[in-house]
Design an enzyme around this catalytic site. Sequence first.
Site, PDB file in Angstrom:
ATOM      1  N   HIS A 200      36.404  29.713  28.697  1.00 13.17           N
ATOM      2  CA  HIS A 200      34.807  30.277  27.667  1.00 13.17           C
ATOM      3  C   HIS A 200      34.433  28.855  28.390  1.00 13.17           C
ATOM      4  CE1 HIS A 200      35.233  33.183  25.169  1.00 13.17           C
ATOM      5  NE2 HIS A 200      35.855  32.403  24.187  1.00 13.17           N
ATOM      6  N   GLU A 447      44.394  50.184  42.688  1.00 12.08           N
ATOM      7  CA  GLU A 447      44.184  48.606  42.251  1.00 12.08           C
ATOM      8  C   GLU A 447      46.066  48.786  42.506  1.00 12.08           C
ATOM      9  OE1 GLU A 447      41.828  47.673  38.854  1.00 12.08           O
ATOM     10  OE2 GLU A 447      41.927  49.666  37.961  1.00 12.08           O
ATOM     11  N   ASP A 471      43.332  43.523  40.659  1.00 17.36           N
ATOM     12  CA  ASP A 471      44.767  43.887  40.720  1.00 17.36           C
ATOM     13  C   ASP A 471      45.575  44.095  42.040  1.00 17.36           C
ATOM     14  OD1 ASP A 471      44.350  43.560  38.139  1.00 17.36           O
ATOM     15  OD2 ASP A 471      43.505  45.168  37.365  1.00 17.36           O
ATOM     16  N   CYS A 518      35.011  46.419  45.042  1.00 21.99           N
ATOM     17  CA  CYS A 518      34.686  45.898  44.261  1.00 21.99           C
ATOM     18  C   CYS A 518      35.318  44.292  43.551  1.00 21.99           C
ATOM     19  CB  CYS A 518      34.258  46.396  43.348  1.00 21.99           C
ATOM     20  SG  CYS A 518      35.941  47.230  42.373  1.00 21.99           S
TER      21      CYS A 518
END
Length: 588
Positions: A200, A447, A471, A518
Amino acid sequence: MSLQVFGMAVSRGVAIGRAVLVASSRVDVAHYFVGDERIEAEIGRLRQARDAVVAELESLKTELPPEAPHEIAAVLDVHLMLLHDEALIAASEGWVRERRYNAEWAVSAQLEVLARQFDEMEDLYLRERRADVEQVVERLLRELAGQPPAPVLAPGPGPGDSGEAPLVLVANDVAPADMLQFKRSVFTGFVTDVGGRTSHTAIVARSMDIPAVVGARESSRLIRQDDWVVIDGDAGVVIVNPSNIVLEEYRFRQRQSQLERARLDRLRHTPAVTLDGEPVELLANIELPGDAAGALEAGAAGVGLFRSEFLFMNRGGDLPGEDEQFEAYRAAVLAFAGLPVTVRTVDIGADKPLERMSQQELRHEHGLNPALGLRAIRWSLSEPGMFRQQLRAILRASAYGQVRILIPMVAQLREIKLVFEALARARQQLEDAGRPYGAVEVGAMVEVPAAALLIDRFLRYFDFVSIGTNDLIQYTLAIDRADDAVAHLYDPWHPAVLQLLHRTIAGANAAGRGVSVCGEMAGDVAFTELLLGMGLRSFSMHPARIPSVKQRVLRADSRKLSHMLPRVLESDNPSEVMRLAMLDRLAH
């Protein structure tokens, strides 16, 4: 004496300042047994402490300033969820009833149980959630001890106040709730002993654009209060008490970076066109409708990737309904005022599990390889009601602007058939209900190698494709990109990866279909010329990367780059061939 500490580079840039050292703030825990007559009272203490911490976090969430990154609210939701999780509170009560432990001892004992479970998880993202449990437990222990929450990030004097130097934070870890004070404080960067690229603290640092290095192990022990510290967020290096020469070098880098940002800002409204007149589309990746303003400010020509799964996460398992999703998609579409908005259907699974999964389901899912499991379109097709609900919401939003639907992780021709059947059913349901919707283009994420190898067949069905390089590299090289043990093998320049990229781009161009990238490669200027040479004319990236990529596009000649491409693709060392070719081009 100068020294270097190495960690993970998670947020780019350079920060220079005096160290504000915060040692680990673990609370001393008293250990004693309670009598039978005290059991209910001890459980009452535990519940009262839990309620107090819940109230504290809810108050923090309510007081979030409008400019606060959405990641902070999401993290507070995670901590609130943990406080209501039986795996923590109810199990701690069990220690009190069965072993007669006092409340503090019971909570600490349960923390050890949970910590072991997290450590055994294969998925890096879930392993790093151990830090969230530890931070929640620490707040509970402080409340039980009657101590106020430690204000780890208390604001200090500003860099411009009384000639004081800027400050950088050095800590074992930074609790997400304390990041609110970080946002309001004078710290210009931070270093933590623990954490990873998906922790985080790393996520919030990137959202705030603050230089940061995490996982620096011994940093809080090696760095002393008020030491001069340089945080190199690009290299993942922390330099302590640098020599004057090194310090001036980094100060020069800071000034150059500021000047470069100012120059790039002037390109915001300049069309992205190569030297030989080829227009290039620079799109933004966004997570929530609120990201639209920043993307437009950066000069985005639309949205190439709206990660819809962020609408589904940190909700305690309560999935968003059709109307809530529709309002979110419509808000983004209206914000971009006619520019294209590409909504990816929910990509749940692997490193993005839903909270509604039970602990048993999570253990089962992550005892296997989650990257190869029930994720993305596989999960959506296993939840047909939810999938049609999302499709209806996206279709309804398409009545307000240019919307495209992107299907993640397509690998099977059978999946394509089921997707279009679901889409037809969703359209019919909207017609039956008398709800308006617009025309949409439907695309597939490339991907997995199977999609790249069958690109010609896939393009019989889809209007466009978008290559998810993160990926694609992972699956092509058989590397879990979340596993630090094999992170050094993750290679975007691998010849096999480049062959699949080129095959996909060339196939889409030959078929007259749209194609974009992307993944991280789209925003990495090291690959801009290579992708242009392959024939790519649409890039989608984090908005902060758009100005740098645009600058590369404006300086590129796509015809010369395409002539250079065969040498790169045929090489065993493509990055070196590309580097030499670019140097040769600059020399001439």
